[in-house]
Each structure stands twice: as C-alpha cells, then as structure tokens.
Write a protein that holds these residues in place. Structure first.
Motif, PDB file in Angstrom:
ATOM      1  N   THR A  58       0.814  -1.209   0.000  1.00 41.10           N
ATOM      2  CA  THR A  58       0.000   0.000   0.000  1.00 41.10           C
ATOM      3  C   THR A  58       0.853   1.267   0.000  1.00 41.10           C
ATOM      4  OG1 THR A  58      -0.145  -0.157   2.419  1.00 41.10           O
ATOM      5  CG2 THR A  58      -1.945  -1.106   1.154  1.00 41.10           C
ATOM      6  N   MET A  59       2.009   1.228   0.665  1.00 42.87           N
ATOM      7  CA  MET A  59       2.865   2.417   0.689  1.00 42.87           C
ATOM      8  C   MET A  59       3.452   2.697  -0.687  1.00 42.87           C
ATOM      9  SD  MET A  59       4.868   2.195   4.313  1.00 42.87           S
ATOM     10  CE  MET A  59       3.965   2.392   5.849  1.00 42.87           C
ATOM     11  N   THR A  60       3.850   1.651  -1.382  1.00 40.58           N
ATOM     12  CA  THR A  60       4.384   1.828  -2.735  1.00 40.58           C
ATOM     13  C   THR A  60       3.289   2.323  -3.670  1.00 40.58           C
ATOM     14  OG1 THR A  60       5.982   0.062  -2.346  1.00 40.58           O
ATOM     15  CG2 THR A  60       5.594   0.693  -4.636  1.00 40.58           C
ATOM     16  N   ALA A  61       2.096   1.755  -3.534  1.00 43.47           N
ATOM     17  CA  ALA A  61       0.970   2.195  -4.371  1.00 43.47           C
ATOM     18  C   ALA A  61       0.671   3.673  -4.130  1.00 43.47           C
ATOM     19  CB  ALA A  61      -0.264   1.345  -4.076  1.00 43.47           C
ATOM     20  N   GLY A  62       0.721   4.102  -2.871  1.00 43.06           N
ATOM     21  CA  GLY A  62       0.481   5.506  -2.565  1.00 43.06           C
ATOM     22  C   GLY A  62       1.539   6.409  -3.170  1.00 43.06           C
ATOM     23  N   ALA A  63       2.798   5.966  -3.148  1.00 42.70           N
ATOM     24  CA  ALA A  63       3.875   6.750  -3.739  1.00 42.70           C
ATOM     25  C   ALA A  63       3.716   6.851  -5.247  1.00 42.70           C
ATOM     26  CB  ALA A  63       5.222   6.117  -3.389  1.00 42.70           C
ATOM     27  N   VAL A  64       3.292   5.750  -5.866  1.00 45.96           N
ATOM     28  CA  VAL A  64       3.071   5.754  -7.320  1.00 45.96           C
ATOM     29  C   VAL A  64       1.943   6.716  -7.673  1.00 45.96           C
ATOM     30  CG1 VAL A  64       2.280   4.356  -9.279  1.00 45.96           C
ATOM     31  CG2 VAL A  64       3.998   3.441  -7.710  1.00 45.96           C
ATOM     32  N   LYS A  65       0.876   6.722  -6.886  1.00 41.03           N
ATOM     33  CA  LYS A  65      -0.234   7.642  -7.137  1.00 41.03           C
ATOM     34  C   LYS A  65       0.229   9.105  -7.065  1.00 41.03           C
ATOM     35  CE  LYS A  65      -4.344   5.004  -5.810  1.00 41.03           C
ATOM     36  NZ  LYS A  65      -5.508   4.940  -4.888  1.00 41.03           N
ATOM     37  N   LEU A 101      -0.695  11.975 -14.909  1.00 40.86           N
ATOM     38  CA  LEU A 101      -1.076  10.643 -15.379  1.00 40.86           C
ATOM     39  C   LEU A 101      -2.266  10.140 -14.569  1.00 40.86           C
ATOM     40  CD1 LEU A 101       2.513   9.079 -15.569  1.00 40.86           C
ATOM     41  CD2 LEU A 101       1.152   9.976 -17.483  1.00 40.86           C
ATOM     42  N   PRO A 102      -3.029   9.184 -15.112  1.00 41.03           N
ATOM     43  CA  PRO A 102      -4.130   8.598 -14.335  1.00 41.03           C
ATOM     44  C   PRO A 102      -3.611   8.013 -13.026  1.00 41.03           C
ATOM     45  CG  PRO A 102      -4.273   7.943 -16.638  1.00 41.03           C
ATOM     46  CD  PRO A 102      -2.957   8.643 -16.489  1.00 41.03           C
ATOM     47  N   GLU A 103      -4.260   8.342 -11.921  1.00 41.83           N
ATOM     48  CA  GLU A 103      -3.801   7.910 -10.599  1.00 41.83           C
ATOM     49  C   GLU A 103      -4.323   6.516 -10.286  1.00 41.83           C
ATOM     50  OE1 GLU A 103      -4.361  10.969  -7.580  1.00 41.83           O
ATOM     51  OE2 GLU A 103      -4.510  12.451  -9.178  1.00 41.83           O
ATOM     52  N   THR A 104      -3.670   5.511 -10.844  1.00 44.13           N
ATOM     53  CA  THR A 104      -4.107   4.122 -10.675  1.00 44.13           C
ATOM     54  C   THR A 104      -3.426   3.431  -9.508  1.00 44.13           C
ATOM     55  OG1 THR A 104      -2.389   3.304 -12.172  1.00 44.13           O
ATOM     56  CG2 THR A 104      -4.506   3.941 -13.156  1.00 44.13           C
ATOM     57  N   GLY A 105      -2.249   3.897  -9.134  1.00 49.09           N
ATOM     58  CA  GLY A 105      -1.509   3.221  -8.078  1.00 49.09           C
ATOM     59  C   GLY A 105      -0.757   1.994  -8.565  1.00 49.09           C
ATOM     60  N   THR A 106      -0.904   1.671  -9.839  1.00 44.27           N
ATOM     61  CA  THR A 106      -0.137   0.588 -10.453  1.00 44.27           C
ATOM     62  C   THR A 106       0.757   1.188 -11.532  1.00 44.27           C
ATOM     63  OG1 THR A 106      -1.900   0.154 -12.063  1.00 44.27           O
ATOM     64  CG2 THR A 106      -1.940  -1.125 -10.019  1.00 44.27           C
ATOM     65  N   VAL A 107       1.789   0.455 -11.891  1.00 44.87           N
ATOM     66  CA  VAL A 107       2.767   0.960 -12.850  1.00 44.87           C
ATOM     67  C   VAL A 107       2.524   0.319 -14.211  1.00 44.87           C
ATOM     68  CG1 VAL A 107       5.219   1.143 -13.414  1.00 44.87           C
ATOM     69  CG2 VAL A 107       4.471   1.313 -11.030  1.00 44.87           C
ATOM     70  N   ASP A 108       2.071   1.122 -15.173  1.00 47.40           N
ATOM     71  CA  ASP A 108       1.961   0.656 -16.552  1.00 47.40           C
ATOM     72  C   ASP A 108       3.180   1.153 -17.322  1.00 47.40           C
ATOM     73  OD1 ASP A 108       1.527   3.346 -17.010  1.00 47.40           O
ATOM     74  OD2 ASP A 108      -0.635   3.130 -17.265  1.00 47.40           O
ATOM     75  N   GLU A 109       3.235   0.862 -18.617  1.00 44.74           N
ATOM     76  CA  GLU A 109       4.399   1.223 -19.413  1.00 44.74           C
ATOM     77  C   GLU A 109       4.634   2.738 -19.439  1.00 44.74           C
ATOM     78  OE1 GLU A 109       7.816   0.624 -21.444  1.00 44.74           O
ATOM     79  OE2 GLU A 109       6.521  -0.953 -20.645  1.00 44.74           O
ATOM     80  N   THR A 110       3.532   3.506 -19.539  1.00 47.69           N
ATOM     81  CA  THR A 110       3.661   4.966 -19.579  1.00 47.69           C
ATOM     82  C   THR A 110       4.246   5.506 -18.279  1.00 47.69           C
ATOM     83  OG1 THR A 110       1.782   5.136 -21.097  1.00 47.69           O
ATOM     84  CG2 THR A 110       2.406   7.130 -19.893  1.00 47.69           C
ATOM     85  N   THR A 111       3.731   5.021 -17.155  1.00 47.67           N
ATOM     86  CA  THR A 111       4.239   5.468 -15.856  1.00 47.67           C
ATOM     87  C   THR A 111       5.710   5.100 -15.690  1.00 47.67           C
ATOM     88  OG1 THR A 111       2.041   5.259 -14.840  1.00 47.67           O
ATOM     89  CG2 THR A 111       3.933   5.272 -13.357  1.00 47.67           C
ATOM     90  N   TRP A 112       6.061   3.878 -16.072  1.00 52.10           N
ATOM     91  CA  TRP A 112       7.444   3.423 -15.921  1.00 52.10           C
ATOM     92  C   TRP A 112       8.398   4.253 -16.780  1.00 52.10           C
ATOM     93  CZ3 TRP A 112      10.348   1.075 -12.646  1.00 52.10           C
ATOM     94  CH2 TRP A 112      11.579   0.526 -13.025  1.00 52.10           C
ATOM     95  N   GLN A 113       8.034   4.493 -18.034  1.00 56.95           N
ATOM     96  CA  GLN A 113       8.901   5.269 -18.915  1.00 56.95           C
ATOM     97  C   GLN A 113       9.030   6.709 -18.440  1.00 56.95           C
ATOM     98  OE1 GLN A 113      10.858   4.120 -21.246  1.00 56.95           O
ATOM     99  NE2 GLN A 113      10.075   2.030 -20.961  1.00 56.95           N
TER     100      GLN A 113
END
Length: 295
Positions: free
Chosen positions: A122-129, A137-149
């Motif tokens: 949950t902490m990592t998901a919150g940081a990603v958001k 970017l869309p605040e999904t809390g998961t890492v897709d290709e766009t977020t990673w790049q």
C-alpha cells in the motif's frame, strides 16, 4: 337539356379533381380540417407505399431534412469503451528487483520515504499515485508502461547503496550485551535490528514489534531454532525466515510490515520488511547465536 346536364356533370367532376389534388382531405380525427399531407388511410387507399411524414418529399420535391429532435443512431460502443486499459507492469503484491528499483527511483524524487524493500504494498501504491498525479497521469496506483517510462525519464539509475541501504531508521548506540560474540541486536528505541559480530555491525534492517496487548519480550536470549518456511500455528499467518528466540517469538519477514509499515504491529514477534536482506541474514545466523532485545 341533356347537354346542360352533361356540362354541369363535367364541372362538378373537375372541381372534385382539383380538391383532391390540393390534399384537402379529412384528417384522422374526421374534423374536415386539411393537414396538407396524406393520412395513412389515404396513402393506403391510393396505392402509395405507406411512408411516414418524415419520409415524404417536401413540396419542392426534395427529401426533408432530419428533425432536430429526432434521435440519431450512435455507433455501438464509444472509442474509449473499446480501448483496453493499459497493461500493469507492477502492482499490489508483486515482489521482485524491479519493484526495488521503482522504490529507489521514487525515493530519489521524494515520493517514497523509506528504504526499498522489493515488495509492492500500500505504501508503494500511494507513492506511485503521488508520482502519477504530479506528472498528470491517471492515478491508478499501479505501474503501466507509460508510468514506468516517465519515471525513467526523470530519475537516474539507482546505485547499489540506494537499492539496498543499510536501513531506513538510524541505528542507536548498541546495548553493551551486543558488543561481544555473534548477536542479533534489536533496539525498540530506533526500531532496528543490527547483525553484529564482535562489536562490528555487519548488516542492519528496520523492524516492527508487538502491540501493547502482545508485546515483544525484552532481554537476553539465543536463537533456539530456525525455519525457512513456517506458518504460525496460532494465527495461521506465514512467517518466512523465522528465527525463534523466546517461547514462540521470532524474528521473521512480514508481508504486512512491508506493505503497511508501522501502521500495524506484530503479535509479539520481531517483524522485518526487507525479505532479501533477511534471507541473507537467515543463512548467516546459527542456532545458539545471541539475541538482545532492548530499548
């Protein structure tokens, strides 16, 4: 006389033909008010295919324009509905080195405030958001290709120390009992575990303790036995890399600690959230090594 009657008959027939051509026929209500368009019954009786008023040609012979209020047929499914959601590269529950790199890069940008663990909770998901929000970017809390790049473009490759730092929490002064021999030196004050040999810190990691109702016992103990894969017989929860030191209390990895941090507590055990570092420690520690739990 016969000729006069014939003339009158022709006049009457001509008048009737003119009236019919003008469309002055009774409407469906039978009031005799002309509508200017043939009724359905009139259309049927005249042998003309039954067309609705909007399908009828206008007086200038052109087809009518569609009514503004007439519903228009929309295509089945909007473009967005047919677009698949971006594929998630990393998400809740994942545990690998890419997650560790993700956390280290987020930490460089001040979105992740602890040492990388390699576990996506949950902490990592919150940081990603937070990162996604900051970058639009869309605040999904998961890492897709766009977020990673996008993350790769604004951060640098983490160093070995960034990927596996000694600890998030600063070590305090070791208890005197930790200064000799092989010791798991565990501080409740700094919430750290230091693996020490003859007074030298070999490795260290963050730890979490029991609650007020199930406190972690303090004192001098020794490692009584070890289990690489163990499940609690009381709480039925996994306890990987367990090193038991006091009547069922043990040092072990906790997925809950990795995910929620200090928002939770153990049932008395010493929880570790860095599974990779604990795995290496598990291989070094021997049954009989000292365990010191102190403030």
């Amino acid at each position: 006389m016969k000729r006069s009657s014939a003339v009158i008959r022709r006049v009457v027939l001509a008048a009737a033909a003119v009236a019919l051509a003008a469309g002055c026929t009774p409407d469906a209500s039978g009031t005799g008010t002309g509508t200017g368009t043939p009724s359905a019954s009139a259309s049927a009786s005249s042998g003309t295919p039954g067309a609705s008023p909007t399908d009828s040609p206008t007086s200038d012979g052109k087809p009518p324009s569609p009514s503004a209020s007439a519903p228009t047929e929309s295509p089945s499914g909007s473009p967005s509905a047919g677009t698949p959601a971006p594929k998630a590269l990393l998400g809740d529950g994942d545990e690998n080195e890419q997650v560790r790199e993700l956390q280290a890069r987020l930490r460089q940008l001040d979105f992740f405030d602890r040492a990388p663990t390699g576990f996506y909770g949950t902490m990592t998901a919150g940081a990603v958001k937070k990162f996604q929000s900051h970058r639009g970017l869309p605040e999904t809390g998961t890492v897709d290709e766009t977020t990673w790049q996008r993350l790769l473009s604004v951060s640098r490759k983490p160093t070995a120390d960034e990927l596996k730092p000694a600890t998030t929490n600063k070590l305090d002064t070791p208890d005197p009992r930790c200064m000799t021999g092989r010791v798991l030196c565990i501080s409740k004050e700094s919430r750290t575990l230091a693996w020490m040999i003859d007074g030298r810190v070999v490795s260290s990691m963050d730890v979490r303790f029991g609650s007020e109702n199930t406190p972690t016992r303090e004192g001098l103990f020794k490692v009584e036995w070890k289990a690489r894969d163990w499940t609690s017989t009381i709480y039925h929860t996994p306890m990987p890399f367990a090193m038991f030191f006091s009547r069922g209390q043990a040092v072990h990895f906790s997925a809950d600690f990795a995910a929620r941090g200090y928002a939770g507590a153990s049932h008395g055990c010493v929880n570790v959230r860095d599974k990779v570092k604990l795995s290496a420690l598990f291989d070094e520690v021997k049954v009989g090594d000292k365990v010191v739990v102190h403030w």
